[in-house]
Design a protein around this motif. Structure first.
Motif, PDB file in Angstrom:
ATOM      1  N   VAL B  45       0.825  -1.215   0.000  1.00 59.64           N
ATOM      2  CA  VAL B  45       0.000   0.000   0.000  1.00 59.64           C
ATOM      3  C   VAL B  45       0.851   1.253   0.000  1.00 59.64           C
ATOM      4  N   SER B  46       2.023   1.204   0.652  1.00 67.17           N
ATOM      5  CA  SER B  46       2.816   2.444   0.686  1.00 67.17           C
ATOM      6  C   SER B  46       3.437   2.729  -0.680  1.00 67.17           C
ATOM      7  N   VAL B  47       3.625   1.701  -1.508  1.00 70.07           N
ATOM      8  CA  VAL B  47       4.101   1.956  -2.877  1.00 70.07           C
ATOM      9  C   VAL B  47       3.053   2.759  -3.649  1.00 70.07           C
ATOM     10  N   GLY B  48       1.766   2.512  -3.354  1.00 69.54           N
ATOM     11  CA  GLY B  48       0.723   3.198  -4.114  1.00 69.54           C
ATOM     12  C   GLY B  48       0.408   4.600  -3.634  1.00 69.54           C
ATOM     13  N   TYR B  49       1.040   5.048  -2.567  1.00 70.02           N
ATOM     14  CA  TYR B  49       0.687   6.360  -2.010  1.00 70.02           C
ATOM     15  C   TYR B  49       1.217   7.490  -2.895  1.00 70.02           C
ATOM     16  N   VAL B  50       0.379   8.508  -3.075  1.00 70.05           N
ATOM     17  CA  VAL B  50       0.802   9.718  -3.780  1.00 70.05           C
ATOM     18  C   VAL B  50       0.643  10.871  -2.805  1.00 70.05           C
ATOM     19  N   ALA B  51       1.720  11.657  -2.609  1.00 68.39           N
ATOM     20  CA  ALA B  51       1.730  12.661  -1.548  1.00 68.39           C
ATOM     21  C   ALA B  51       0.596  13.657  -1.718  1.00 68.39           C
ATOM     22  N   GLY B  52      -0.144  13.892  -0.632  1.00 68.29           N
ATOM     23  CA  GLY B  52      -1.173  14.920  -0.625  1.00 68.29           C
ATOM     24  C   GLY B  52      -2.497  14.516  -1.226  1.00 68.29           C
ATOM     25  N   LYS B  53      -2.619  13.257  -1.691  1.00 68.98           N
ATOM     26  CA  LYS B  53      -3.888  12.859  -2.302  1.00 68.98           C
ATOM     27  C   LYS B  53      -4.712  12.015  -1.346  1.00 68.98           C
ATOM     28  N   SER B  54      -5.967  11.805  -1.721  1.00 67.37           N
ATOM     29  CA  SER B  54      -6.936  11.211  -0.804  1.00 67.37           C
ATOM     30  C   SER B  54      -7.293   9.794  -1.240  1.00 67.37           C
ATOM     31  N   ALA B  55      -8.136   9.136  -0.441  1.00 64.80           N
ATOM     32  CA  ALA B  55      -8.541   7.765  -0.728  1.00 64.80           C
ATOM     33  C   ALA B  55      -9.301   7.698  -2.055  1.00 64.80           C
ATOM     34  N   PRO B  56      -9.162   6.603  -2.805  1.00 67.68           N
ATOM     35  CA  PRO B  56      -9.773   6.544  -4.144  1.00 67.68           C
ATOM     36  C   PRO B  56     -11.276   6.286  -4.115  1.00 67.68           C
ATOM     37  N   ILE B  57     -12.003   7.109  -3.392  1.00 65.50           N
ATOM     38  CA  ILE B  57     -13.465   7.038  -3.419  1.00 65.50           C
ATOM     39  C   ILE B  57     -13.930   8.372  -3.972  1.00 65.50           C
ATOM     40  N   PRO B  64     -10.862  12.313 -10.070  1.00 69.51           N
ATOM     41  CA  PRO B  64      -9.832  11.346 -10.456  1.00 69.51           C
ATOM     42  C   PRO B  64      -8.421  11.882 -10.275  1.00 69.51           C
ATOM     43  N   ALA B  65      -8.253  13.197 -10.191  1.00 68.08           N
ATOM     44  CA  ALA B  65      -6.907  13.758 -10.049  1.00 68.08           C
ATOM     45  C   ALA B  65      -6.474  13.849  -8.597  1.00 68.08           C
ATOM     46  N   GLN B  66      -7.413  13.667  -7.667  1.00 66.18           N
ATOM     47  CA  GLN B  66      -7.060  13.818  -6.251  1.00 66.18           C
ATOM     48  C   GLN B  66      -7.018  12.490  -5.500  1.00 66.18           C
ATOM     49  N   ALA B  67      -6.964  11.387  -6.211  1.00 66.09           N
ATOM     50  CA  ALA B  67      -7.010  10.095  -5.538  1.00 66.09           C
ATOM     51  C   ALA B  67      -5.686   9.358  -5.700  1.00 66.09           C
ATOM     52  N   VAL B  68      -5.354   8.521  -4.705  1.00 67.59           N
ATOM     53  CA  VAL B  68      -4.135   7.714  -4.787  1.00 67.59           C
ATOM     54  C   VAL B  68      -4.395   6.502  -5.677  1.00 67.59           C
ATOM     55  N   ASP B  69      -3.315   5.760  -5.932  1.00 60.86           N
ATOM     56  CA  ASP B  69      -3.396   4.605  -6.820  1.00 60.86           C
ATOM     57  C   ASP B  69      -4.297   3.529  -6.214  1.00 60.86           C
ATOM     58  N   PRO B  70      -5.400   3.143  -6.864  1.00 57.64           N
ATOM     59  CA  PRO B  70      -6.292   2.143  -6.263  1.00 57.64           C
ATOM     60  C   PRO B  70      -5.830   0.699  -6.449  1.00 57.64           C
ATOM     61  N   ILE B  71      -4.884   0.459  -7.358  1.00 59.23           N
ATOM     62  CA  ILE B  71      -4.555  -0.939  -7.670  1.00 59.23           C
ATOM     63  C   ILE B  71      -3.868  -1.655  -6.507  1.00 59.23           C
ATOM     64  N   PRO B  72      -2.853  -1.035  -5.846  1.00 55.81           N
ATOM     65  CA  PRO B  72      -2.255  -1.744  -4.707  1.00 55.81           C
ATOM     66  C   PRO B  72      -3.262  -2.049  -3.605  1.00 55.81           C
ATOM     67  N   GLN B  73      -4.245  -1.158  -3.422  1.00 58.32           N
ATOM     68  CA  GLN B  73      -5.242  -1.428  -2.381  1.00 58.32           C
ATOM     69  C   GLN B  73      -6.085  -2.648  -2.723  1.00 58.32           C
ATOM     70  N   ALA B  74      -6.456  -2.756  -4.013  1.00 56.78           N
ATOM     71  CA  ALA B  74      -7.210  -3.946  -4.428  1.00 56.78           C
ATOM     72  C   ALA B  74      -6.361  -5.195  -4.256  1.00 56.78           C
ATOM     73  N   LEU B  75      -5.066  -5.074  -4.573  1.00 58.09           N
ATOM     74  CA  LEU B  75      -4.152  -6.213  -4.433  1.00 58.09           C
ATOM     75  C   LEU B  75      -4.036  -6.644  -2.974  1.00 58.09           C
ATOM     76  N   VAL B  76      -3.922  -5.649  -2.080  1.00 58.51           N
ATOM     77  CA  VAL B  76      -3.760  -5.967  -0.663  1.00 58.51           C
ATOM     78  C   VAL B  76      -5.029  -6.580  -0.091  1.00 58.51           C
ATOM     79  N   LEU B  77      -6.187  -6.110  -0.580  1.00 55.78           N
ATOM     80  CA  LEU B  77      -7.456  -6.718  -0.160  1.00 55.78           C
ATOM     81  C   LEU B  77      -7.438  -8.222  -0.436  1.00 55.78           C
ATOM     82  N   THR B  78      -6.933  -8.591  -1.622  1.00 64.76           N
ATOM     83  CA  THR B  78      -6.815 -10.010  -1.953  1.00 64.76           C
ATOM     84  C   THR B  78      -5.807 -10.693  -1.040  1.00 64.76           C
ATOM     85  N   ALA B  79      -4.648 -10.027  -0.841  1.00 63.18           N
ATOM     86  CA  ALA B  79      -3.567 -10.663  -0.086  1.00 63.18           C
ATOM     87  C   ALA B  79      -3.952 -10.905   1.364  1.00 63.18           C
TER      88      ALA B  79
END
Lengths: 235, 114
Positions: B45-57, B64-79
């Motif tokens: 999840v920390s790899v997907g963080y973008v400084a100053g941006k918010s949760a991808p909801i 869409p410009a103010q959200a962090v990368d949603p893919i690592p979060q989906a991956l971690v949900l699986t993991a």
């Protein structure tokens, strides 16, 4: 002592090596390639506002199907490993009156909250897996408070199987209508709730899939708890 | 200078690995595995963080410009779910080992074999 020292030294080497590798991955910078596409198109393509659950259920639905399969196999495996002819709960001390009364009061609310989490998976943080885990927590609470409590096994096992099949069935309906497995026909063809994005009745089949997953995870984790809490009784 | 999140994640992985390497009690080894898994998830999840941006909801105020990368979060949900599944399996194996051998010390179990 030597073994510990050797372990610590080798772990420090591994840690240094990992840190060296991660130094090439800048922290906090925008590294999105596919992620930006998902964020830009998630509303029009899936009707959900929660990008994570849209990816989990819609864009990468196969992963979730595999994940549900892993959990199902784990639950079956725990059942198979701990299988005995006669197993009962052997706990001897009932919880205190505060615990039992508190549990009676709390369990409906915990379950309601679990259901809330998995129904609103396309709008709020959460989804099927956290919701299911919350429901299993309610059953764990009942197990901890009452020495004789048991989940209704017949109903639980049937629910587990039926919702598992329902997930594959939803995917197969998509295959029949749209041409590929897990095709979101509710959103793509019917445009159900297209003027309603951000409210409950939107999001294509994400709420349906997440209800299925939530029920499945809830029953499976409760079954695992049940299997682990029982011990063999010799007559 | 490495970020504190990467450092913490690597430290958790190493602590888990240490427990797996050194500890004799099977339950402690399983705790080490769980700690390691937590470290891996934190790293992802920390790899997907973008400084100053918010949760991808994408609600009001978060485009869409103010959200962090949603893919690592989906991956971690699986993991996470897979980690829970493997832990449950390993714990039931530990229950059976204790029933059969009366101990959870891995060295003694090795000696009892045969």
């Amino acid at each position: 002592m030597l073994k510990r020292a050797l372990a610590i030294i080798s772990l420090l080497i591994i840690g240094y090596w990992l840190a060296q590798g991660l130094a090439g991955v800048p922290f906090g910078e925008d590294k999105m390639l596919v992620g930006q596409y998902y964020l830009d198109h998630v509303k029009e393509q899936t009707g959900a506002v929660n990008a994570v659950t849209a990816i989990v259920v819609n864009y990468r639905g196969f992963d979730t199907l595999g994940e549900v399969t892993v959990l199902f196999i784990a639950s079956t495996g725990v059942g198979a490993l701990l299988w005995r002819k006669k197993r009962e709960r052997t706990a001897k001390t009932e919880g205190s009156i505060v615990l039992t009364t508190g549990t009676r009061l709390l369990v409906p609310f915990v379950m309601l909250f679990g259901v809330y989490i998995f129904i609103h998976g396309h709008l709020t943080p959460g989804g099927g897996f956290p919701g299911g885990a919350t429901i299993a927590t309610a059953f764990l609470l009942l197990y901890m408070a009452f020495i004789t409590y048991e989940i209704p096994h017949k109903a639980f096992e049937k629910t587990e199987g039926i919702v598992g099949m329902a997930y594959v069935l939803v995917g197969l309906i998509g295959l029949a209508i749209g041409g590929y497995f897990l095709y979101d026909w509710i959103w793509q063809d019917w445009k159900f709730g297209a003027d309603n994005i951000g409210r409950l009745f939107s999001g294509g089949f994400i709420p349906i899939i997440y209800t299925i997953i939530g029920l499945k995870v809830g029953t499976e984790l409760s079954g695992i708890i049940d299997n682990m809490l029982k011990e063999e009784v010799s007559e | 200078m490495i970020s504190v999140y990467y450092f913490g994640a690597i430290t958790l992985i190493l602590i888990g690995l240490y427990a797996v390497l050194v500890k004799k009690n099977l339950l402690k080894i399983l705790i080490g595995l769980s700690i390691m898994e937590t470290g891996v998830n934190l790293l992802l999840v920390s790899v997907g963080y973008v400084a100053g941006k918010s949760a991808p909801i994408l609600s009001e105020g978060i485009g869409p410009a103010q959200a962090v990368d949603p893919i690592p979060q989906a991956l971690v949900l699986t993991a996470i779910v897979i980690g829970v599944a493997t832990t449950a399996m390993a714990l039931s194996v530990a229950i059976i080992l204790h029933e059969k051998y009366g101990t959870l010390n891995v060295e003694e179990i090795r000696r009892l074999r045969g």
